[in-house]
Write an enzyme that holds these catalytic residues in place. Structure first.
Site, mmCIF file in Angstrom:
data_model
loop_
_atom_site.group_PDB
_atom_site.id
_atom_site.type_symbol
_atom_site.label_atom_id
_atom_site.label_comp_id
_atom_site.label_asym_id
_atom_site.label_seq_id
_atom_site.Cartn_x
_atom_site.Cartn_y
_atom_site.Cartn_z
ATOM 1 N N ARG A 175 0.603 -1.341 -0.102
ATOM 2 C CA ARG A 175 -0.025 -0.095 0.027
ATOM 3 C C ARG A 175 0.802 1.170 -0.026
ATOM 4 N NH1 ARG A 175 -3.578 -3.220 -0.840
ATOM 5 N NH2 ARG A 175 -5.555 -2.869 0.082
ATOM 6 N N SER A 249 -10.670 0.344 2.699
ATOM 7 C CA SER A 249 -9.871 0.164 3.944
ATOM 8 C C SER A 249 -9.507 1.490 4.508
ATOM 9 C CB SER A 249 -8.756 -0.670 3.788
ATOM 10 O OG SER A 249 -9.057 -2.069 3.387
ATOM 11 N N GLU A 345 -5.037 4.648 5.640
ATOM 12 C CA GLU A 345 -4.408 4.624 4.342
ATOM 13 C C GLU A 345 -4.944 5.641 3.483
ATOM 14 O OE1 GLU A 345 -4.613 1.781 0.554
ATOM 15 O OE2 GLU A 345 -6.353 1.483 1.825
#
Ligand code: EPU
Length: 349
Positions: A175, A249, A345
């Site tokens: 990520r 997420s 995130e």
């Protein structure tokens, strides 16, 4: 990293306009930009560099699926809408496919499956654009973008030049990529090239795919079978941003040392963790949040999705402050109980 042979001509001018961004971010936060331009052609990029110098800071907006926007976005917003998908090369060992940065990611994955350019099917139904996909190195159901990535072409807004980048130039990890660390607004990702290995091999190891009834009964699943299964799983677990505002997420799955994971596992035998190639362990943040009792709960207009605790949702009229307050409360609860720090995130503008 090398200068790209493709250089846009410098004649176009861009005229910024005020723009309501409420429908242009998947969290559905009420947001507005005083100055916004829409990029339909790479030929507009030199003009963007000139404008960005006058109107800094620049926010480059793709599908708006990984941002937390304030009520008023300062500076300049550029919406990237470059279109086009093409097969560059049918090699014996791989398909080489290129997509423009403004293409919808899921639309691109569907088109590839349709054409028989298999290999991206595990990444079906991820919201956002092709140009945003390398930024956070999207990943799902056992496949990460960097495993299928060939190279990209990006406009360097600061230096007003087009560059080609390899995977090494992009510094991909879980990520993460250089685009999350370089100065915000430095890059506009114009096109991304993917290398899809032939012969195709299905990636079926992820637990949710193993548990999928129809897929597990299919002797030799095709890319289309996997695509359909991933869509079903995501629709069952994750809220549709068109119905309930969310940014997927909200936290990364934290990575801890083997010693730390063993210590936690001794105290919490249900702990969900995955071994990493470097010897560390990735912990399932959704499990940690769920165990802290946050699943389905709300704080003001911001809530935790009732089927996947890693997803924060806008229950209607939430602001960036509401979302961040809920995120903060969750981080505190997880830190207190597990001594683990959760990192958001999405990018907070
Ligand atoms: N879990 C719970 N409770 C929850 C949520 C999860 O106990 O509320 C447990 C699950 O039972 C499972 C484990 O946690 O044992 C992992 O859950 P899941 O398979 O749903 O995946 P995840 O680790 O929570 C990651 C990605 C998702 C991606 C899925 C599938 C991150 C930050 N998220 O989620 O990506 O779709 O794996 O590969 O890595 C996104 O980035 O927006 C996203 C949705």
């Amino acid at each position: 990293m090398s200068n790209s042979p493709v250089m846009p001509d410098a004649k176009t001018t861009l005229f910024p306009v005020a723009q309501d961004l409420s429908g242009l971010n998947t969290l559905g936060l009420a947001s507005r930009a005083g100055a916004c331009v829409t990029l339909d052609q790479p030929s507009q990029l030199p003009a963007l560099s000139a404008l960005a110098r006058e109107r800094a800071p620049l926010l480059v907006l793709g599908g708006g699926s990984n941002v937390v926007l304030p009520e008023t976005v300062p500076g300049l917003v550029a919406r990237v809408r470059f279109q086009g998908v093409r097969l560059l090369e049918a090699r014996a060992d791989a398909w080489l496919v290129e997509a423009a940065g403004g293409e919808n990611w899921h639309g691109f994955v569907s088109a590839c499956v349709e054409q028989g350019w298999d290999g991206l099917e595990n990444l079906a139904l991820i919201p956002g654009t092709v140009g945003a996909s390398p930024v956070q190195n999207i990943g799902a159901y056992g496949v990460e973008l960097d495993q299928r990535f060939h190279s990209l072409t990006a406009w360097d807004v600061q230096q007003a030049r087009m560059v080609d980048m390899s995977a090494a130039d992009c510094c991909f990890s879980y990520r993460d990529s250089r685009f999350k660390h370089d100065a915000p607004g430095r890059w506009v990702i114009v096109s991304v090239r993917f290398v899809l290995p032939r012969p195709w091999r299905p990636v079926l190891a992820y637990p949710d795919l193993q548990r999928h009834e129809r897929l597990s009964r299919t002797a030799s699943p095709t890319a289309r079978d996997i695509f359909d299964a991933v869509c079903e799983i995501r629709r069952a677990k994750l809220p549709d941003p068109a119905v309930t505002g969310n940014a997927g997420s909200f936290f990364k799955n934290p990575i801890v040392s083997a010693a730390r994971r063993d210590e936690l596992l001794a105290r919490f035998p249900g702990l969900v963790s995955y071994a990493q190639p470097d010897g560390g362990y990735k912990l399932a943040a959704g499990w940690l949040i769920d165990q802290c009792g946050w699943k389905g709960r709300s704080l003001g207009a911001a809530g935790v999705h009732d089927r996947q605790a890693l997803v924060l949702v806008n229950r209607g009229g939430a602001t960036a402050a509401d979302i961040m307050a809920l995120a903060g409360a969750i981080q505190e609860a997880v830190a207190e109980r597990y001594g683990v720090a959760l990192e958001p995130e999405p990018v907070r503008v």
